[in-house]
Design a protein around this motif. Structure first.
Motif, mmCIF file in Angstrom:
data_model
loop_
_atom_site.group_PDB
_atom_site.id
_atom_site.type_symbol
_atom_site.label_atom_id
_atom_site.label_comp_id
_atom_site.label_asym_id
_atom_site.label_seq_id
_atom_site.Cartn_x
_atom_site.Cartn_y
_atom_site.Cartn_z
ATOM 1 N N GLY A 120 36.659 99.542 4.827
ATOM 2 C CA GLY A 120 36.837 100.734 5.644
ATOM 3 C C GLY A 120 35.552 101.537 5.775
ATOM 4 N N LEU A 121 34.795 101.625 4.702
ATOM 5 C CA LEU A 121 33.515 102.329 4.749
ATOM 6 C C LEU A 121 32.497 101.582 5.616
ATOM 7 N N ALA A 122 32.560 100.253 5.604
ATOM 8 C CA ALA A 122 31.665 99.471 6.460
ATOM 9 C C ALA A 122 31.953 99.771 7.927
ATOM 10 N N GLN A 123 33.231 99.828 8.280
ATOM 11 C CA GLN A 123 33.590 100.152 9.657
ATOM 12 C C GLN A 123 33.166 101.574 10.014
ATOM 13 N N TRP A 124 33.394 102.504 9.081
ATOM 14 C CA TRP A 124 32.997 103.915 9.302
ATOM 15 C C TRP A 124 31.488 104.029 9.495
ATOM 16 N N PHE A 125 30.719 103.276 8.744
ATOM 17 C CA PHE A 125 29.264 103.379 8.777
ATOM 18 C C PHE A 125 28.726 103.121 10.185
ATOM 19 N N PHE A 126 29.341 102.202 10.906
ATOM 20 C CA PHE A 126 28.832 101.839 12.225
ATOM 21 C C PHE A 126 29.413 102.686 13.352
ATOM 22 N N ASP A 127 30.368 103.556 13.040
ATOM 23 C CA ASP A 127 30.914 104.442 14.074
ATOM 24 C C ASP A 127 31.437 105.715 13.419
ATOM 25 N N PRO A 128 30.576 106.498 12.764
ATOM 26 C CA PRO A 128 31.020 107.632 11.955
ATOM 27 C C PRO A 128 31.548 108.810 12.756
ATOM 28 N N ALA A 129 31.341 108.842 14.058
ATOM 29 C CA ALA A 129 31.785 109.986 14.862
ATOM 30 C C ALA A 129 33.058 109.701 15.640
ATOM 31 N N SER A 130 33.634 108.517 15.469
ATOM 32 C CA SER A 130 34.816 108.160 16.244
ATOM 33 C C SER A 130 36.017 109.023 15.845
ATOM 34 N N PRO A 131 36.776 109.544 16.815
ATOM 35 C CA PRO A 131 37.984 110.321 16.522
ATOM 36 C C PRO A 131 39.237 109.458 16.476
ATOM 37 N N ILE A 132 39.076 108.152 16.634
ATOM 38 C CA ILE A 132 40.227 107.260 16.766
ATOM 39 C C ILE A 132 40.571 106.631 15.420
ATOM 40 N N PRO A 133 41.844 106.666 15.007
ATOM 41 C CA PRO A 133 42.238 106.103 13.711
ATOM 42 C C PRO A 133 41.976 104.601 13.623
ATOM 43 N N THR A 134 41.508 104.179 12.470
ATOM 44 C CA THR A 134 41.326 102.764 12.158
ATOM 45 C C THR A 134 42.269 102.416 11.016
ATOM 46 N N LEU A 135 42.990 101.320 11.124
ATOM 47 C CA LEU A 135 44.024 101.012 10.141
ATOM 48 C C LEU A 135 44.229 99.514 10.013
ATOM 49 N N GLY A 136 44.890 99.114 8.939
ATOM 50 C CA GLY A 136 45.241 97.724 8.736
ATOM 51 C C GLY A 136 44.759 97.173 7.406
ATOM 52 N N ALA A 137 45.402 96.108 6.970
ATOM 53 C CA ALA A 137 45.046 95.440 5.715
ATOM 54 C C ALA A 137 43.940 94.412 5.902
ATOM 55 N N SER A 138 43.388 94.310 7.118
ATOM 56 C CA SER A 138 42.450 93.228 7.423
ATOM 57 C C SER A 138 41.239 93.208 6.505
ATOM 58 N N GLY A 139 40.673 94.382 6.201
ATOM 59 C CA GLY A 139 39.490 94.413 5.356
ATOM 60 C C GLY A 139 39.759 93.927 3.954
ATOM 61 N N ALA A 140 40.889 94.362 3.379
ATOM 62 C CA ALA A 140 41.255 93.923 2.036
ATOM 63 C C ALA A 140 41.553 92.434 2.010
ATOM 64 N N VAL A 141 42.279 91.945 3.027
ATOM 65 C CA VAL A 141 42.596 90.519 3.108
ATOM 66 C C VAL A 141 41.331 89.701 3.312
ATOM 67 N N ALA A 142 40.394 90.220 4.096
ATOM 68 C CA ALA A 142 39.111 89.534 4.266
ATOM 69 C C ALA A 142 38.387 89.405 2.932
ATOM 70 N N GLY A 143 38.499 90.417 2.078
ATOM 71 C CA GLY A 143 37.915 90.326 0.748
ATOM 72 C C GLY A 143 38.512 89.191 -0.055
#
Length: 236
Positions: A120-143
């Motif tokens: 989630g922090l990786a996604q935030w890092f590349f778009d820190p000003a976005s007002p749109i919610p980001t969600l899902g288990a994809s990052g954890a499952v990718a780990g």
């Protein structure tokens, strides 16, 4: 390509994987009930509260400890639709049991949640000003997938592949199946630079969370004892 199962046996019951599957389904049912009772506006408010909103997270880092930090965990249990949920849970089911078998229940849960936070922090890092919610288990499952490819690179993944109007199954080595998946996510991540990724509202994909989660899983898995259990990984 859709993974159906792997060929690696486990020596313990993957109770954490089962619990994560159940919790994700329960939360999704709650989302459907909210949507049925309050419409899209009610569901969107729920996402705004419990999903990662990059702009809000950025503000919270400036002001100190904030409830917004909890969304790095809560967002992992939210999904934007049935296909989003089903895909994530399928990959968790196929690959999670062996990683939990290697790490043990407690360390696997810590590993899973931490991969999700870092993704989630990786996604935030590349778009820190976005007002749109980001969600899902994809990052954890990718780990989980990143750890799996290190521990079981030659394990065979029974995979459903469409051939014109028919479907057939192939046994694909994990290093090729997961390696190709990672290459795709990395490519799409680079292509999405400058664009807002959003799973919850507009149907976009958080590719940086996918690629980041995979890398963090490959790093954290060995640190937590991924290779400490003696088990043959040369399966054909």
């Amino acid at each position: 390509m859709v993974p159906l199962r792997d060929d690696n046996p486990v020596s313990i019951t993957p109770v954490v994987v089962y619990a994560l599957l159940a919790l994700n389904v329960v939360v999704f049912v709650h989302q459907l009930m909210l949507q049925g009772s309050f419409g899209e506006a009610g569901l969107q408010q729920f996402f705004d509260t419990w999903a990662i909103v990059p702009a809000q997270l950025t503000n919270s880092f400036a002001t100190g400890i904030d409830q917004e930090w909890l969304t790095l965990i809560s967002s992992q249990f939210l999904h934007g639709g049935l296909l989003h949920l089903g895909g994530n849970m399928l990959y968790l089911w196929v690959f999670g049991n062996n990683v939990e078998d290697q790490l043990g229940h407690a360390k696997f849960l810590f590993f899973y949640l931490l991969c999700g936070v870092l993704a989630g922090l990786a996604q935030w890092f590349f778009d820190p000003a976005s007002p749109i919610p980001t969600l899902g288990a994809s990052g954890a499952v990718a780990g989980v997938m990143g750890a799996y490819i290190l521990r079981f690179p030659r394990a065979r993944i029974v995979t459903l592949i469409p051939l014109f109007i028919f479907f057939t199954t192939f046994r694909i080595p994990a290093i090729f199946f997961l390696g190709w998946w990672f290459i795709q996510q990395t490519f799409y991540s680079l292509m999405s630079l400058g664009a807002t990724a959003d799973v919850g509202a507009s149907g976009g994909v958080a590719y940086w969370a996918h690629a980041g989660g995979f890398v963090f899983g490959a790093i954290l898995g060995p640190m937590l004892g991924l290779f400490s259990k003696d088990q043959d990984n040369a399966r054909f």
